[in-house]
Every structure is written in structure tokens, then in C-alpha cells.
Design a protein around this motif. Structure first.
Motif, short mmCIF file in Angstrom:
data_model
loop_
_atom_site.label_atom_id
_atom_site.label_comp_id
_atom_site.label_asym_id
_atom_site.label_seq_id
_atom_site.Cartn_x
_atom_site.Cartn_y
_atom_site.Cartn_z
N UNK A 1 0.08 5.13 0.92
CA UNK A 1 -1.07 4.97 -0.36
C UNK A 1 -0.35 4.14 -1.23
N UNK A 2 0.97 3.84 -1.44
CA UNK A 2 1.34 2.87 -3.21
C UNK A 2 1.36 2.14 -2.30
N UNK A 3 1.73 1.38 -1.32
CA UNK A 3 1.00 0.21 -0.62
C UNK A 3 0.44 -0.13 -1.05
N UNK A 4 -1.08 0.43 -0.38
CA UNK A 4 -2.33 -0.28 -0.22
C UNK A 4 -3.06 -0.12 -2.13
N UNK A 5 -2.48 0.62 -3.13
CA UNK A 5 -2.51 0.24 -4.35
C UNK A 5 -1.90 -0.71 -4.90
N UNK B 1 -4.04 -3.88 -6.14
CA UNK B 1 -3.71 -4.56 -8.16
C UNK B 1 -2.85 -5.74 -7.91
N UNK B 2 -1.85 -5.96 -7.26
CA UNK B 2 -1.37 -6.61 -7.26
C UNK B 2 -2.14 -8.20 -8.32
N UNK B 3 -3.29 -8.37 -7.94
CA UNK B 3 -3.18 -9.69 -8.87
C UNK B 3 -2.65 -8.98 -10.58
N UNK C 1 -7.51 -6.61 -1.52
CA UNK C 1 -7.70 -5.59 -2.37
C UNK C 1 -8.73 -4.91 -1.60
N UNK C 2 -9.50 -5.48 -1.22
CA UNK C 2 -10.03 -4.24 0.12
C UNK C 2 -9.62 -4.06 0.44
N UNK D 1 -7.55 -0.80 -0.09
CA UNK D 1 -8.79 0.04 -0.24
C UNK D 1 -8.68 1.08 0.87
N UNK D 2 -8.61 0.13 1.83
CA UNK D 2 -8.87 1.27 3.22
C UNK D 2 -8.10 1.56 3.62
N UNK D 3 -6.62 1.07 3.27
CA UNK D 3 -5.47 2.07 3.48
C UNK D 3 -5.50 3.31 2.88
N UNK D 4 -5.38 2.92 1.20
CA UNK D 4 -6.12 3.53 0.66
C UNK D 4 -6.40 5.28 1.23
N UNK D 5 -7.79 4.23 1.75
CA UNK D 5 -8.45 5.88 2.19
C UNK D 5 -7.73 6.18 3.21
#
Length: 325
Positions: A126-130, A134-136, A271-272, A275-279
Motif C-alpha cells: 500500500x505504501x509503495x502504491x501511494x 504521490x511521486x510527483x 499514479x493510476x 491507486x490500483x495497488x492501494x485498492x
């Protein structure tokens, strides 16, 4: 029920970061925190009065409630408000997501809860997905002179929030304190502690006479505090602090979705994917056993060994006391 509670938390806390931004202005951030939780406590006491819930507890219980108030509704939020003056809201959300890791470690130290490999891996994913989402923003913030100050304030606030989670879980499982009443008292203590701190610091108790400030304060007090924290602490009593804190990994996605509408945030392909990784990580945390059973029905040969291993590593969850609230 866990998924419903989780969805309410993500929805409300995903929108509170905009509310905090609305509070930054002519009023000192610490004073705004005092207003927020005194008003939230008032709402809670009115609600408990309407429902005729018992509000008397022994002195020892009040000391426990005061500790939660200091950790969850006072110092940590003062630090978060000051942190928001130095960092963009998305980055503040990412820092708050570290409460997942803090809760896993603190739950092990203070509550003797076994650490599940599945929870750790899902939290890391989840943290990797975030970071992908938010990398930019992180890159854009590196040039800010207040970056280090903001990060340190955010980390301190998140650590205190985690300690508050552990204290609240201890109150509910060992102390037998009901969620709604204990939240009302803790918010009152948090508001009082913050008010005392502001008086010692010489802060002026003013109110900005603008719709932006008043509307933000009302939303943060009622939805972002009174409703959201009762919901969160109920979920915490049902599934434990490590899994409940995973909501903090999901709500930044809501926050950035609102930024797309109101702050012209530009999404990228990375970023998209984030989001999929977080979900996906949220699905594993919230419904891991159910997903494994579904996988077992669809592919019994492939899922059999995996499901047995995952079940063996699943941490024990204390009996829920949330219903007593």
C-alpha cells in the motif's frame, strides 16, 4: 460491517485534509485544534445525552481517557496542523499512512499481538502504491525549505496517533470502556489540554469570520472528528489496531481525487497504477480470509496450500467490544 465502517472512515478522513487547509490562516493552528475537539466533544455529549448512555466512570478510567485525549486529540493534531503549513496535503497524507507500520510494531510491543506476514506485506504494498500516486508531489516538495520541518512534525504526529490507537485498544479490551462514551470524554480532555497549551503559549483565541473557516471547522468537528473517530475506534475494537490503521493508506486516494477537482491535480499513468495497488492491498487486509475462500472455490489446487499457510499466520483478534457503545 467491517467494510461499512472502513468505507465511512475513508470517506470522511479522505476529505478532512482539505478542511485542515481551510483552517490555516489568521487563526493559530493550535487554537483551531482546540476549537475542533471542544466542538466535537460537545456533539458527542449531546448524542450520549439523547441516547441516555451512562457517562460516569471511575477516576482510573478517566486517567486512561485523558491519556487517549492527549495522544489522539491534542498534541498529534497540533503537530499535523503545523505540518500542513510546510507540506502539500498529499505528502502529509503519505506521512500519516506510516501509522500502519507504527501500529504493527506498537501492537506487538504493548499488546503482545503477533505480527502477521500478510499484514506487513500488504501494508508495504500500500505504501509503495501511494509513493507511485504521490511521486510527483514528493519531487516538487524537495525544493521547499520547510520540507525537513514538515516531515519531522508529521512523523511525530503519526507516532503519537499510533500510541493513542494502542491506548484506546487497551481501554476497550482490558478496561471495558464503551466506544462512544470514551470517545466523548477523550475528545473533551484533548480539547482542554490544547486550550491550556494555547494559554501558556499566549495564543489569541480569535475566530476568522469567514464561511471558509467556519464551514471547515464545522465539518472537521462533526464529520471528521465525532463521527469518524467513533467509527474508527469501533473498527479498531473489531479487527485490531494494525488492520484498522490500514484505512490511513486508502484515504489519501480520496484526498487526491478531490485535489483533481478543486486543485487541478494532473494524474499520470504511474499514479493510476499506484491507486490500483492501494485498492488491491486494501482488499487483502480487509477481506483476506474471504478472498482466500473464493480463490479456493475457483482454483482449489492452487489455493489450498496458500490458504492453509495464510490461516496459520493470521493474528488473533480480540473479541469486539464496539457494540457496547
Amino acid at each position: 460491517m467491517n467494510i461499512v465502517l472502513y468505507a465511512v472512515i475513508v470517506l470522511f478522513w479522505g476529505t478532512t485534509w482539505i478542511g485542515i487547509k481551510l483552517q490555516l490562516g489568521s487563526v493559530d493552528p493550535a487554537v483551531s485544534v482546540a476549537y475542533r475537539f471542544l466542538l466535537a466533544a460537545l456533539c458527542m455529549f449531546v448524542w450520549t445525552g439523547v441516547r441516555r448512555l451512562p457517562m460516569r466512570f471511575p477516576l482510573r478510567s478517566h486517567l486512561r481517557l485523558a491519556l487517549v485525549g492527549l495522544l489522539m486529540y491534542s498534541v498529534n493534531y497540533v503537530l499535523f496542523y503545523y505540518c500542513s503549513e510546510h507540506l502539500i496535503s498529499g505528502l502529509v497524507s503519505i506521512i500519516f499512512c506510516l501509522s500502519v507500520g507504527f501500529n504493527i510494531v506498537n501492537g506487538r510491543i504493548f499488546l503482545k499481538r503477533p505480527i502477521s506476514r500478510t499484514v506487513v506485506l500488504a501494508a508495504a504494498a500500500g505504501l509503495v502504491g501511494l509513493a507511485m500516486v504521490f511521486g510527483k508531489d514528493i519531487a516538487d516538495t524537495k525544493a521547499s525549505s520547510g520540507l525537513l520541518t514538515g516531515v519531522l512534525l508529521g512523523l511525530g504526529a503519526t507516532l503519537l496517533f499510533s500510541f493513542g490507537n494502542i491506548a484506546s485498544s487497551w481501554n476497550q479490551t482490558s478496561g471495558g470502556l464503551p466506544v462512544v462514551q470514551s470517545t466523548a470524554w477523550s475528545m473533551l480532555y484533548g480539547g482542554i489540554f490544547t486550550t491550556i497549551g494555547c494559554l501558556f503559549a499566549g495564543n489569541s483565541f480569535t475566530v476568522e469570520p469567514s464561511f471558509r473557516y467556519v464551514a471547515g471547522l464545522a465539518y472537521l468537528s462533526v464529520c471528521g472528528s465525532a463521527i469518524a473517530f467513533v467509527t474508527y475506534l469501533t473498527l479498531l475494537s473489531r479487527i485490531g489496531p494494525d488492520r484498522a490503521a490500514f484505512a490511513t493508506v486508502a484515504f489519501p486516494v480520496i484526498s487526491m481525487s478531490l485535489s483533481t477537482i478543486f486543485e487541478d491535480y494532473q494524474w499520470s499513468a504511474l499514479a493510476v497504477c499506484g491507486v490500483l495497488v492501494v485498492l488491491a492491498a486494501n482488499a487483502v487486509i480487509l477481506a483476506g480470509p474471504q478472498l482466500r475462500r473464493l480463490l479456493g472455490r475457483l482454483m482449489p489446487d492452487a489455493a489450498g496450500a496458500t490458504g492453509a499457510a495464510a490461516t496459520a499466520e493470521r493474528p488473533a483478534v480480540p473479541e469486539s467490544r464496539g457494540g457496547r457503545g
